[in-house]
Write a protein that holds these residues in place. Sequence first.
Motif, PDB file in Angstrom:
ATOM      1  N   LYS A   1       0.741  -0.924   0.058  1.00  0.00           N
ATOM      2  CA  LYS A   1      -0.016   0.097  -0.168  1.00  0.00           C
ATOM      3  C   LYS A   1       1.182   1.047  -0.358  1.00  0.00           C
TER       4      LYS A   1
ATOM      5  N   GLN B   1      -2.619   5.688   0.650  1.00  0.00           N
ATOM      6  CA  GLN B   1      -3.375   4.872   0.724  1.00  0.00           C
ATOM      7  C   GLN B   1      -3.313   4.324   2.774  1.00  0.00           C
ATOM      8  N   THR B   2      -2.469   3.964   3.000  1.00  0.00           N
ATOM      9  CA  THR B   2      -2.198   3.609   4.203  1.00  0.00           C
ATOM     10  C   THR B   2      -2.590   4.683   5.041  1.00  0.00           C
TER      11      THR B   2
ATOM     12  N   ASN C   1      -5.241   6.955   4.665  1.00  0.00           N
ATOM     13  CA  ASN C   1      -7.119   7.150   4.184  1.00  0.00           C
ATOM     14  C   ASN C   1      -8.149   5.959   4.762  1.00  0.00           C
ATOM     15  N   THR C   2      -6.686   4.954   5.147  1.00  0.00           N
ATOM     16  CA  THR C   2      -7.606   4.041   5.471  1.00  0.00           C
ATOM     17  C   THR C   2      -7.485   3.953   7.303  1.00  0.00           C
TER      18      THR C   2
ATOM     19  N   PRO D   1      -8.609   4.210  11.328  1.00  0.00           N
ATOM     20  CA  PRO D   1      -9.694   4.185  11.529  1.00  0.00           C
ATOM     21  C   PRO D   1      -9.426   6.241  12.173  1.00  0.00           C
TER      22      PRO D   1
ATOM     23  N   PHE E   1      -4.419  -0.371  14.560  1.00  0.00           N
ATOM     24  CA  PHE E   1      -3.653  -0.216  13.472  1.00  0.00           C
ATOM     25  C   PHE E   1      -2.761  -1.036  12.970  1.00  0.00           C
TER      26      PHE E   1
ATOM     27  N   SER F   1      -2.195  -4.857  11.821  1.00  0.00           N
ATOM     28  CA  SER F   1      -2.344  -5.703  10.833  1.00  0.00           C
ATOM     29  C   SER F   1      -1.183  -5.295   9.507  1.00  0.00           C
ATOM     30  N   TYR F   2      -0.481  -4.872  10.079  1.00  0.00           N
ATOM     31  CA  TYR F   2       0.590  -4.734   8.904  1.00  0.00           C
ATOM     32  C   TYR F   2       1.761  -5.266   9.405  1.00  0.00           C
TER      33      TYR F   2
END
Length: 371
Positions: A223, A227-228, A230-231, A233, A269, A272-273
């Motif tokens: 990503k 993109q990171t 914008n995602t 929370p 967050f 997830s990576y």
Amino acid sequence: MNENGERYYYINGVLQKGQQNINGSWYLFNRTTGVMMYGQQKDSNGQWYLFDRSSGIMRKGQVNDAGNWYLFDRSSGIMRKGQVNDAGNWYLFDRSSGIMRKGQVNDAGNWYLFDRSSGVMRKGQVNDAGNWYLFNRSSGIMMYGLQTDINGKTYYFNNAGKMVYGTATLEKTNYKFNTTSGECYYALLSAGNINQYTIGAYQPCEVVALYNGLIALGKTNSKSIQQTINTLPRNINPNLGYSGNPWDASAVNFPYNGYVIWATALTSFAKSYAATAQNISGTSLVNMEKQALKGRPIVIWGTLNMAKAHIVNSNYYGGHELSNSHTYLIDGYNAQTNQFHITDSIYGKYWKDTSTVVKAYYSNNSFALLL
């Protein structure tokens, strides 16, 4: 009874065969002829025993037989094989012959070191044949790669298990190891160098610092930084998500929106990576130094230019809200100069003394995220 140079055992005139207890000692008599047996013998139960080559008495414990050491169970006399704890020490007896193994041995896929004299399993750091190795202090298994020993120091052991000295590059991280002791004193990761202003992300220094650390680990999930961001929370409470619009150049809603995300939310967050992501808020300087020497990136909350904190709200969702809050990535450490290497999403890359970095960290809620 001796007959024709052979020894037999009779009870009430009946010839006895097999294992017999005579006056508290065990003997073996041939199960066909009744002749007393000596030396190593495989009995009808499929187990090996040792009977004294002179007296015929069953031997137990560790015994040197014909120049090799064996272990015979101290109760049953059965030959022991494989890894055995005897009198508090671990040994390895060949899984086929039962002979005690010494030196470096591969057993069941793992390498071990058994003392070249006594055969006792060695653990911890050991010099064997001129090279230093590390064997797990519990299992005795040879260790490889970066390892932190009980003294808190980090070392590197190559694919042969040997301690490495000097410089080494491992997984995009440059290390330096003391040429005498092997202790790691320098680590510098190949972290990203994204400038948040260049991409128009004027506020979310936390996620840019995180992303630069994910680059070092190769865990961006393909990503982009946009993109990171914008995602992320979103939530008015920075413990739950990013408070505000990360693309807001003027932060018009400050201080109602803190334009921050705090360690608890960012750690969730980050997982997830990178599954290894861990909230280490409140951690000590010593632990930060140790983690940096292991090649672990650390996101810490501090202040712009590491200046004095400007607190605008001392009870902001359980923490302090700062007007000069900033977040950066620790991606290196030099123990000889007592400096952290910082990747700063505004000011770039630089070395900074640890006392200055930690002072800024303590002034902004002592938030920290270990990747």
